[in-house]
Write an enzyme that holds these catalytic residues in place. Structure first.
Site, PDB file in Angstrom:
ATOM      1  N   HIS A 292       0.819  -1.215   0.000  1.00  0.00           N
ATOM      2  CA  HIS A 292       0.000   0.000   0.000  1.00  0.00           C
ATOM      3  C   HIS A 292       0.855   1.269   0.000  1.00  0.00           C
ATOM      4  CE1 HIS A 292      -4.169   0.745  -0.203  1.00  0.00           C
ATOM      5  NE2 HIS A 292      -4.447   1.021   1.045  1.00  0.00           N
TER       6      HIS A 292
ATOM      7  N   ASN B 123      -6.834   6.477   3.500  1.00  0.00           N
ATOM      8  CA  ASN B 123      -8.240   6.731   3.193  1.00  0.00           C
ATOM      9  C   ASN B 123      -8.666   8.181   3.350  1.00  0.00           C
ATOM     10  OD1 ASN B 123      -8.178   4.013   2.798  1.00  0.00           O
ATOM     11  ND2 ASN B 123      -9.546   3.489   4.466  1.00  0.00           N
TER      12      ASN B 123
ATOM     13  N   ASP C  12      -0.630   2.513  -5.369  1.00  0.00           N
ATOM     14  CA  ASP C  12      -0.608   1.069  -5.630  1.00  0.00           C
ATOM     15  C   ASP C  12      -1.863   0.627  -6.379  1.00  0.00           C
ATOM     16  OD1 ASP C  12      -2.484  -0.326  -3.118  1.00  0.00           O
ATOM     17  OD2 ASP C  12      -1.845   1.750  -2.940  1.00  0.00           O
TER      18      ASP C  12
ATOM     19  N   ASN D 191      -9.541   3.271  -2.008  1.00  0.00           N
ATOM     20  CA  ASN D 191     -10.117   4.235  -1.067  1.00  0.00           C
ATOM     21  C   ASN D 191      -9.370   5.564  -1.016  1.00  0.00           C
ATOM     22  OD1 ASN D 191     -12.278   2.604  -0.352  1.00  0.00           O
ATOM     23  ND2 ASN D 191     -11.109   1.575   1.250  1.00  0.00           N
TER      24      ASN D 191
END
Length: 193
Positions: A19, A66, A92, A113
């Site tokens: 991530h 997020n 990513d 997100n």
């Protein structure tokens, strides 16, 4: 000025996870162009420099993935960035092979997100982006567990190649050559087994 943002999560436990490839590309750009990304502004680590003759601001939002859009919106407002032509987001993508990159001028969040939050905060899905492939999650894996996991040694080597391609793509994009960058990097790489 070009605002170049890498997405990721702050904190040692997230370092080098799938991530956080956006952070990894920003770190690689900072190393290559000798830009210190240590200033704190708008809940991000930032640094100004020059890439390809263009003024840039490198940023790593510290809001957690997020909520990335909150930091980016604040930076764009403060530096009067035209998000449709002067913002580049690096993140990513689980739908691309490990180390593969894909460049886009706009598009949906595609289930990401961080991108969803950026679109919500900017009020547009028109901003340039570089997706860095982290590979598809294996069957039976939870997506969150997968993207917060680490690369294997073999995958790390492929990612290094991906980071170098992303750096090259950034160089072209900040000079207004996004179409050329897309032509160069958006083909699927066929690797010899």
């Amino acid at each position: 000025m070009f605002l170049i943002v890498g997405l990721g999560n702050p904190g040692r436990e997230y370092e080098k996870t799938r991530h956080n490839v956006g952070f990894a590309v920003i770190d690689a750009l900072a190393d290559k162009y000798n830009i210190s990304v240590a200033d704190r502004k708008s809940r991000a680590f930032c640094g100004k420099g020059i890439i390809g003759g263009q003024k840039v601001l490198l940023a790593k939002p510290q809001t957690y993935m997020n909520l990335s859009g909150e930091s980016i919106r604040s930076l764009a407002d403060y530096y009067k960035i035209d998000v449709e032509t002067e913002l580049l987001v690096i993140f990513d993508d689980v739908s691309l092979d490990v180390g593969q990159i894909r460049i886009r001028k706009k598009g949906s969040a595609g289930g990401h997100n961080g991108i969803k939050n950026i679109i919500a905060n900017l009020g547009t899905d028109t901003f340039e982006r570089i997706k860095v492939g982290v590979g598809e999650k294996p069957k039976g894996y939870d997506l969150a567990d997968y993207v917060l996991g680490h690369f294997t040694k073999a995958e790390q080597e492929l990612m290094e190649e991906g980071y170098q391609n992303a750096i090259s793509a950034v160089g072209r994009i900040v000079q207004g050559e996004i179409d050329a960058a897309m032509n160069q990097f958006n083909q699927k790489v066929v690797r010899k087994e």
